[in-house]
Design an enzyme around this catalytic site. Structure first.
Site, short mmCIF file in Angstrom:
data_model
loop_
_atom_site.label_atom_id
_atom_site.label_comp_id
_atom_site.label_asym_id
_atom_site.label_seq_id
_atom_site.Cartn_x
_atom_site.Cartn_y
_atom_site.Cartn_z
N ARG A 1 2.52 10.91 0.89
CA ARG A 1 2.59 11.87 -0.23
C ARG A 1 1.62 13.02 -0.04
NH1 ARG A 1 1.26 7.43 -4.60
NH2 ARG A 1 -0.16 7.05 -2.85
N ARG A 2 0.52 12.79 0.69
CA ARG A 2 -0.52 13.83 0.77
C ARG A 2 -0.25 14.78 1.93
NH1 ARG A 2 -5.51 9.73 0.23
NH2 ARG A 2 -3.97 8.40 1.24
N ASP B 1 7.46 10.31 -1.71
CA ASP B 1 6.94 9.12 -2.36
C ASP B 1 7.98 8.02 -2.15
OD1 ASP B 1 6.30 7.12 -4.25
OD2 ASP B 1 5.45 8.58 -5.65
N SER C 1 1.13 -9.23 4.43
CA SER C 1 -0.29 -9.49 4.19
C SER C 1 -0.51 -11.00 4.17
CB SER C 1 -0.70 -8.92 2.83
OG SER C 1 -2.00 -9.36 2.46
N TYR D 1 0.20 -8.30 -6.70
CA TYR D 1 0.10 -7.86 -5.30
C TYR D 1 0.62 -8.97 -4.40
CZ TYR D 1 -1.68 -6.26 -0.83
OH TYR D 1 -1.77 -5.88 0.49
N GLY E 1 -4.96 -9.84 7.45
CA GLY E 1 -5.96 -10.22 6.45
C GLY E 1 -6.83 -9.00 6.15
N THR F 1 -10.10 -0.36 5.29
CA THR F 1 -9.38 0.93 5.23
C THR F 1 -9.66 1.51 3.84
OG1 THR F 1 -7.44 -0.12 4.29
CG2 THR F 1 -7.54 -0.02 6.70
N GLU F 2 -8.79 2.38 3.37
CA GLU F 2 -8.97 2.87 1.99
C GLU F 2 -8.36 1.91 0.96
OE1 GLU F 2 -7.65 6.98 1.75
OE2 GLU F 2 -8.75 7.47 3.58
N PHE F 3 -7.80 0.79 1.46
CA PHE F 3 -7.10 -0.17 0.61
C PHE F 3 -7.91 -0.58 -0.63
CE2 PHE F 3 -6.34 -4.65 -0.46
CZ PHE F 3 -4.98 -4.65 -0.71
P1 NDP Z 1 -4.65 2.72 2.89
O1 NDP Z 1 -4.90 2.90 1.44
O2 NDP Z 1 -5.68 3.18 3.86
O3 NDP Z 1 -3.25 3.41 3.27
C1 NDP Z 1 -2.12 3.28 2.45
C2 NDP Z 1 -1.04 4.25 2.88
O4 NDP Z 1 0.12 4.03 2.06
C3 NDP Z 1 -1.45 5.71 2.71
O5 NDP Z 1 -1.07 6.42 3.85
C4 NDP Z 1 -0.66 6.17 1.49
O6 NDP Z 1 -0.27 7.53 1.66
C5 NDP Z 1 0.58 5.28 1.58
N1 NDP Z 1 1.23 5.13 0.28
C6 NDP Z 1 0.77 4.47 -0.80
N2 NDP Z 1 1.64 4.62 -1.84
C7 NDP Z 1 2.65 5.40 -1.38
C8 NDP Z 1 3.82 5.91 -1.97
N3 NDP Z 1 4.15 5.65 -3.25
N4 NDP Z 1 4.64 6.69 -1.22
C9 NDP Z 1 4.33 6.94 0.08
N5 NDP Z 1 3.24 6.50 0.69
C10 NDP Z 1 2.40 5.72 -0.03
O7 NDP Z 1 -4.38 1.16 3.08
P2 NDP Z 1 -3.99 0.27 4.37
O8 NDP Z 1 -3.79 1.10 5.57
O9 NDP Z 1 -4.94 -0.84 4.42
O10 NDP Z 1 -2.60 -0.33 3.86
C11 NDP Z 1 -1.39 -0.20 4.55
C12 NDP Z 1 -0.53 -1.41 4.25
O11 NDP Z 1 -1.17 -2.58 4.71
C13 NDP Z 1 -0.23 -1.64 2.77
O12 NDP Z 1 1.11 -2.07 2.65
C14 NDP Z 1 -1.19 -2.77 2.39
O13 NDP Z 1 -0.71 -3.52 1.32
C15 NDP Z 1 -1.19 -3.56 3.68
N6 NDP Z 1 -2.33 -4.43 3.92
C16 NDP Z 1 -3.62 -3.99 3.88
C17 NDP Z 1 -4.67 -4.85 4.16
C18 NDP Z 1 -6.11 -4.43 4.08
O14 NDP Z 1 -6.97 -5.31 3.89
N7 NDP Z 1 -6.43 -3.17 4.25
C19 NDP Z 1 -4.41 -6.23 4.57
C20 NDP Z 1 -3.02 -6.60 4.59
C21 NDP Z 1 -2.04 -5.73 4.29
P3 NDP Z 1 -0.30 8.67 0.51
O15 NDP Z 1 -1.35 8.26 -0.48
O16 NDP Z 1 -0.62 9.93 1.26
O17 NDP Z 1 1.07 8.67 -0.03
C1 8X3 Z 2 -4.76 -7.11 1.67
C2 8X3 Z 2 -5.60 -8.31 1.96
O1 8X3 Z 2 -6.93 -10.22 0.93
O2 8X3 Z 2 -6.90 -8.12 -0.28
O3 8X3 Z 2 -3.41 -7.38 1.73
O4 8X3 Z 2 -4.96 -9.52 -0.25
S1 8X3 Z 2 -6.09 -9.06 0.52
#
Ligand code: NDP
Ligand code: 8X3
Length: 254
Positions: free
Chosen positions: A34-35, A60, A140, A153, A184, A188-190
């Site tokens: 989206r960004r 989106d 995940s 989630y 796991g 990241t920015e998660f």
């Molecule tokens: P980040 O927050 O760093 O990245 C998330 C990405 O998803 C961004 O690029 C964001 O882009 C995009 N995004 C979110 N919502 C939307 C939307 N509505 N439309 C389009 N793009 C979207 O997190 P991660 O890289 O860690 O996460 C990536 C994936 O991995 C996710 O599915 C997360 O659930 C999963 N995951 C993460 C883990 C962790 O611990 N980090 C572990 C396991 C799984 P933008 O905002 O520009 O749209």
């Molecule tokens: C992201 C990992 O442990 O926060 O999917 O669910 S956790």
């Protein structure tokens, strides 16, 4: 001609690291998110680092019409998509079931499940026409075990697990590989997103152990695409060495 990968959520974390990994391995990359400012920046970076072609799609994943418009209007020379990485996703909040926010739940369902399904349904006709392809769904460990206050989630990631299994069965006839990668904890920015900008809380998630990096996950995602045509990794759980599953992480005290 280079192979083509389409990556959702390429503006950050795993998606951005995957874009860099695939670009370094001579893939042309469709980056989405989206960004727009970040998409432009990452496009410049990929071209500078690797000299490959980059195509930007800004949408989106929750917006069904926008998803189908974006994919259906891809220029002809971007339509032979070899790999789709369904990565866009998020967690919002960490609250007990009775206290959690319904809007947060709907956003997670619309993004993590419905968004993944929209993008897959939009890209699949192209893969079926090309008679090849691989879909990689980012699940995940939260899709393997449900933990306290993980409620919706975890539910969306269990759904990603189930949808991946369903796709794998139904797409056998088209020779399309379906790989689910379940990471796991990864720094990241998660967690900044999950805790809605409370960066102190986000930082605490990764204290006392060495979590995965986005690059660790990208390397593994890329590996699954390097196997011979008759070999498919179906389901892969990757954690840091300090983590066994959703429940057990060995953290150093102090
Ligand atoms: P980040 O927050 O760093 O990245 C998330 C990405 O998803 C961004 O690029 C964001 O882009 C995009 N995004 C979110 N919502 C939307 C939307 N509505 N439309 C389009 N793009 C979207 O997190 P991660 O890289 O860690 O996460 C990536 C994936 O991995 C996710 O599915 C997360 O659930 C999963 N995951 C993460 C883990 C962790 O611990 N980090 C572990 C396991 C799984 P933008 O905002 O520009 O749209
Ligand atoms: C992201 C990992 O442990 O926060 O999917 O669910 S956790």
């Amino acid at each position: 001609m280079n192979k083509i990968v389409l990556i959702t959520g390429a503006t950050s974390g795993f998606g951005k690291a995957c874009a860099q990994k695939f670009a370094a391995n001579n893939y042309d990359i469709i980056i989405t998110g989206r960004r727009k400012d970040r998409l432009d920046e990452i496009s410049d970076l990929l071209i500078k680092e690797s000299g490959i072609r980059v195509h930007i799609l800004e949408f989106d994943v929750q917006d069904k019409t926008a998803v189908f418009n974006a994919v259906n209007t891809l220029p002809e020379d971007w339509k032979k998509i070899d790999v789709l990485i369904n990565n866009a996703g998020l967690a919002l909040g960490r609250d007990y079931f009775d206290e959690a926010n319904l809007d947060d739940w709907e956003t997670m369902i619309d993004t993590n499940l419905k968004g993944l399904v929209y993008v897959s349904k939009a890209v699949l006709p192209l893969m079926i026409t090309n008679k090849r392809g691989q879909i990689i769904n980012i699940g995940s460990t939260a899709g393997k075990e449900v933990y306290e206050k993980g409620n919706m989630y975890c539910a969306t990631k269990h759904a990603v697990d189930a949808v991946s299994k369903a796709m794998r069965i139904d797409l056998l006839q088209h020779g399309i590989k379906v790989t689910a990668v379940h990471p796991g904890a990864a720094d990241t920015e998660f967690s900044n997103v999950r805790f809605k900008g409370n960066n102190d809380l986000a930082k605490k998630v990764y204290e006392g152990y060495q979590p995965l990096t986005a690059e660790d996950v990208a390397d593994t995602v890329f590996y699954t695409t390097t196997l011979p045509p008759h070999v498919c990794i179906n389901d892969l759980v990757i954690t840091c060495t300090a983590q066994a599953n959703s429940f057990y992480t060995f953290k150093k005290q102090g």
